[in-house]
Design a protein around this motif. Structure first.
Motif, short mmCIF file in Angstrom:
data_model
loop_
_atom_site.label_atom_id
_atom_site.label_comp_id
_atom_site.label_asym_id
_atom_site.label_seq_id
_atom_site.Cartn_x
_atom_site.Cartn_y
_atom_site.Cartn_z
N GLY A 1 16.03 -6.19 3.01
CA GLY A 1 14.68 -6.42 3.51
C GLY A 1 13.62 -5.66 2.75
N ALA A 2 12.44 -6.25 2.69
CA ALA A 2 11.25 -5.58 2.18
C ALA A 2 10.16 -5.83 3.21
N TYR A 3 9.27 -4.87 3.38
CA TYR A 3 8.28 -4.95 4.44
C TYR A 3 6.88 -4.94 3.85
N ILE A 4 5.98 -5.68 4.53
CA ILE A 4 4.59 -5.72 4.10
C ILE A 4 3.70 -5.67 5.34
N CYS A 5 2.61 -4.90 5.26
CA CYS A 5 1.71 -4.80 6.42
C CYS A 5 0.78 -6.02 6.45
N GLU B 1 -4.92 -7.43 1.13
CA GLU B 1 -4.92 -6.69 -0.14
C GLU B 1 -3.49 -6.27 -0.51
N CYS B 2 -2.69 -5.94 0.49
CA CYS B 2 -1.31 -5.52 0.22
C CYS B 2 -0.49 -6.67 -0.33
N LEU B 3 -0.72 -7.85 0.20
CA LEU B 3 -0.03 -9.03 -0.32
C LEU B 3 -0.44 -9.26 -1.77
N CYS C 1 0.81 -1.23 0.00
CA CYS C 1 0.00 0.00 0.00
C CYS C 1 0.84 1.27 0.00
N GLN C 2 2.18 1.14 0.07
CA GLN C 2 3.10 2.28 0.05
C GLN C 2 2.85 3.26 1.22
#
Length: 87
Positions: free
Chosen positions: A45-49, A53-55, A13-14
């Motif tokens: 690293g990369a981050y995801i909440c 929906e973000c995935l 979602c930035q």
């Protein structure tokens, strides 16, 4: 003086979040791409909440592949989906 809280951007979602609220996916120096629940493994690293929906957004637009500049194994996507379904 208050301690600064580290912020990271969700690749889906930035949006900026506190680092502890996000799931870290890391590309190790050996080139393996794994989920890092501790957030302390060495590598890129990369981050995801935690939003499903973000995935989905990051999978469709290949944002993980762009972040790591390499092909993402299919089993990692399956592992991520299982991880999100459990949460």
């Amino acid at each position: 003086m208050q301690k600064k809280i580290p912020q990271r951007m969700c690749i889906g979602c930035q949006t900026m979040f506190e680092k502890k609220q996000l799931l870290r996916i890391v590309k190790t120096p050996e080139g393996d791409i794994i989920i890092d629940p501790t957030g302390k493994k060495s590598g890129r690293g990369a981050y995801i909440c935690s939003k499903k929906e973000c995935l989905n957004t990051s999978l469709k637009s290949k944002r993980l592949e762009k972040a790591f500049k390499s092909k993402i194994p299919e089993d990692l996507y399956n592992t991520l989906e299982e991880y999100f379904n459990e949460r």
